[in-house]
Design an enzyme around this catalytic site. Structure first.
Site, PDB file in Angstrom:
ATOM      1  NE  ARG A   1      25.901   6.494  29.039  1.00 52.51           N
ATOM      2  CZ  ARG A   1      26.853   5.948  29.805  1.00 52.51           C
ATOM      3  NH1 ARG A   1      28.030   6.550  29.930  1.00 52.51           N
ATOM      4  NH2 ARG A   1      26.636   4.815  30.428  1.00 52.51           N
TER       5      ARG A   1
ATOM      6  CG  HIS B   1      32.819  12.685  30.475  1.00 55.11           C
ATOM      7  ND1 HIS B   1      33.051  12.042  31.661  1.00 55.11           N
ATOM      8  CD2 HIS B   1      32.687  13.996  30.769  1.00 55.11           C
ATOM      9  CE1 HIS B   1      33.035  12.928  32.644  1.00 55.11           C
ATOM     10  NE2 HIS B   1      32.822  14.118  32.126  1.00 55.11           N
TER      11      HIS B   1
ATOM     12  CG  ASN C   1      36.834   9.677  32.016  1.00 52.88           C
ATOM     13  OD1 ASN C   1      35.917   9.940  32.803  1.00 52.88           O
ATOM     14  ND2 ASN C   1      36.666   8.885  30.966  1.00 52.88           N
TER      15      ASN C   1
ATOM     16  NE  ARG D   1      32.042   1.316  33.233  1.00 53.02           N
ATOM     17  CZ  ARG D   1      32.202   2.590  33.554  1.00 53.02           C
ATOM     18  NH1 ARG D   1      33.379   3.180  33.351  1.00 53.02           N
ATOM     19  NH2 ARG D   1      31.234   3.286  34.071  1.00 53.02           N
TER      20      ARG D   1
ATOM     21  CD  GLU E   1      34.218  16.929  33.469  1.00 52.48           C
ATOM     22  OE1 GLU E   1      34.472  17.666  34.439  1.00 52.48           O
ATOM     23  OE2 GLU E   1      33.063  16.616  33.139  1.00 52.48           O
TER      24      GLU E   1
ATOM     25  CE1 TYR F   1      31.650   5.043  29.480  1.00 51.83           C
ATOM     26  CE2 TYR F   1      30.908   2.881  30.206  1.00 51.83           C
ATOM     27  CZ  TYR F   1      30.874   4.256  30.311  1.00 51.83           C
ATOM     28  OH  TYR F   1      30.051   4.853  31.232  1.00 51.83           O
TER      29      TYR F   1
ATOM     30  CB  ALA G   1      30.389   7.451  38.482  1.00 53.32           C
TER      31      ALA G   1
ATOM     32  N   PRO H   1      37.176   6.095  38.639  1.00 50.02           N
ATOM     33  CG  PRO H   1      35.200   6.480  39.793  1.00 50.02           C
ATOM     34  CD  PRO H   1      36.471   7.152  39.374  1.00 50.02           C
ATOM     35  CG  ASN H   2      33.687   1.561  37.891  1.00 49.78           C
ATOM     36  OD1 ASN H   2      34.016   0.540  38.512  1.00 49.78           O
ATOM     37  ND2 ASN H   2      32.801   2.424  38.348  1.00 49.78           N
TER      38      ASN H   2
HETATM   39  C1  DQA Z   1      32.454   8.381  31.726  1.00 53.65           C
HETATM   40  C2  DQA Z   1      30.971   8.762  31.882  1.00 53.65           C
HETATM   41  C3  DQA Z   1      30.538   8.619  33.317  1.00 53.65           C
HETATM   42  O1  DQA Z   1      29.161   8.959  33.419  1.00 53.65           O
HETATM   43  C4  DQA Z   1      30.709   7.189  33.765  1.00 53.65           C
HETATM   44  O2  DQA Z   1      30.346   7.058  35.116  1.00 53.65           O
HETATM   45  C5  DQA Z   1      32.074   6.673  33.535  1.00 53.65           C
HETATM   46  C6  DQA Z   1      32.737   7.001  32.275  1.00 53.65           C
HETATM   47  C7  DQA Z   1      32.883   8.395  30.233  1.00 53.65           C
HETATM   48  O3  DQA Z   1      34.084   8.358  30.011  1.00 53.65           O
HETATM   49  O4  DQA Z   1      32.039   8.403  29.349  1.00 53.65           O
HETATM   50  O5  DQA Z   1      32.623   5.927  34.328  1.00 53.65           O
HETATM   51  O6  DQA Z   1      33.230   9.346  32.409  1.00 53.65           O
END
Ligand code: DQA
Length: 379
Positions: free
Chosen positions: A106, A99, A73, A17, A97, A22, A76, A9-10
């Protein structure tokens, strides 16, 4: 290998964003970069993004029959989704995984990952280059799967052992990765060397260790590298290792750590090799002040000298110091000054400068000077 790049998501909003967290690279660009990295290694990559947990579960389940590995990835959902954990575990396709941001520094809730225990490796806090590191890691994992062994009880007290494909006992290269002692940089940065050197007949023991944070955790970091090196003697009854022929190879900050590990190990390594090493901590320049104060914390004023290789000569082991002339991260002056001082202190030391090489290039087993680097790691 067919790799599935999966974003949660996102992540479709990458580029707009929170670019301060990021970065400015869009998802399409990330996917293209990943595709070309995979193709460089001769692999295929398919990319998929969804904002919906169920879709991601379906994609993971689908990968069981179509893909050999997943770079994931979970956004959240990382911090909440047992269902994604279970999907990864159920399909048994190795997943990494990733990020983009440093989730360990954070908000506290981002430090928890529900999905990580089902994954074979986690990469965080390296920006979008972490995706590329994940693909490289998958490549080297497939090229020669490591045996990951603990040398302590902490998650970071582990190492990857790889043995050459011939009868032993094998000479050993102990690899100590760099990354300025900070959390995001882990032993996958040495994967290429680990596999490359194993191909030349060396057993490789690529060690992880605890890093910053906590600020000022340098004693633990340094103790881990010593313990990681010493643990070889406990593995020698299970694996054909020639403990009379162990080379400690450090890269960047890993050279600082490797130097002291080579001094302090209870069994004696045969030699020390520094690649693009931080060997003269006082001479690093002001750009390194934050790193050094993160590493040493309140001990910065009092303990720097104790952990500076150039101040702790002689080593009384043969040393080879390799540095790239095009290293913009750690100046080659570090290696030149260290070599001069080591000679004056009576050590047997050889400096190898490779003009065209940058900082990371020395640990790239595909680089044109790889044979030179591989040769100094064994003699
Ligand atoms: C993320 C870190 C997560 O905490 C966050 O919700 C994201 C992006 C990262 O790539 O740093 O959406 O996975």
């Amino acid at each position: 290998m067919r790799i599935l790049l999966l974003n949660g998501p996102n992540l479709n909003l990458l580029g707009t964003r929170a670019p301060e967290v990021y970065g400015a690279t869009t998802l399409r660009e990330v996917e293209e970069l990943c595709r070309s990295r995979a193709e460089e290694y001769g692999h295929r990559l398919d990319a998929y993004q969804s904002n919906h947990e169920g879709d991601l579960i379906d994609a993971i389940q689908g990968a069981r029959h179509s893909h050999d590995a997943i770079v994931f990835n979970p956004g959240a959902y990382t911090h909440t989704s047992y269902a994604l954990h279970d999907a990864i575990e159920a399909v048994g396709v190795p997943a990494i995984e990733i990020h983009i941001s440093n989730v360990r520094e954070r908000e506290p809730w981002r430090r928890i990952s529900r999905t990580e225990p089902a994954c074979v490796y986690q990469i965080f806090g390296r920006g979008v280059s972490g995706y590329l590191a994940a693909i490289s890691h998958l490549h080297y994992r497939a090229a020669q799967p490591p045996t990951t062994l603990p040398y302590g009880t902490h998650d970071d007290q582990v190492g990857d052992l790889r043995l050459p494909d011939r009868p032993g006992p094998h000479p050993v290269a102990v690899l100590v990765h760099g990354g300025g002692w900070t959390g995001p940089f882990t032993r996958d940065t040495m994967d290429g060397m680990a596999v490359g050197l194993a191909g030349t007949g060396l057993a490789t023991w690529n060690i992880e260790y605890r890093r910053i944070p906590p600020v000022g955790g340098w004693r633990d970091t340094m103790a881990d590298v010593v313990a990681g090196l010493d643990s070889l003697s406990t593995f020698a009854d299970r694996y054909p290792l020639d403990l009379d022929n162990v080379t400690v190879v450090g890269h960047s900050a890993g050279s600082q750590l490797g130097y002291f590990a080579a001094r302090r190990a209870t069994f004696g390594p045969a030699r020390f090799v520094s690649l693009a090493g931080m060997l003269d901590l006082r001479g690093l320049g002001s750009g390194f002040d934050d790193l050094l104060s993160g590493f040493l914390g309140n001990d910065l004023g009092t303990c720097l000298d104790q952990i500076d290789p150039i101040g702790a000569l002689p080593l009384d082991l043969p040393i080879v110091v390799v540095h790239g002339g095009s290293d913009n991260a750690v100046s080659p002056v570090q290696s030149r000054r260290f070599t001069e001082e080591a000679l004056m202190a009576g050590d047997r030391v050889r400096l190898v400068e490779i003009d065209a090489a940058g900082h990371e290039d020395l640990i790239d087993a595909r680089a044109p000077w790889w044979d030179t680097v591989a040769a100094v790691c064994r003699a």
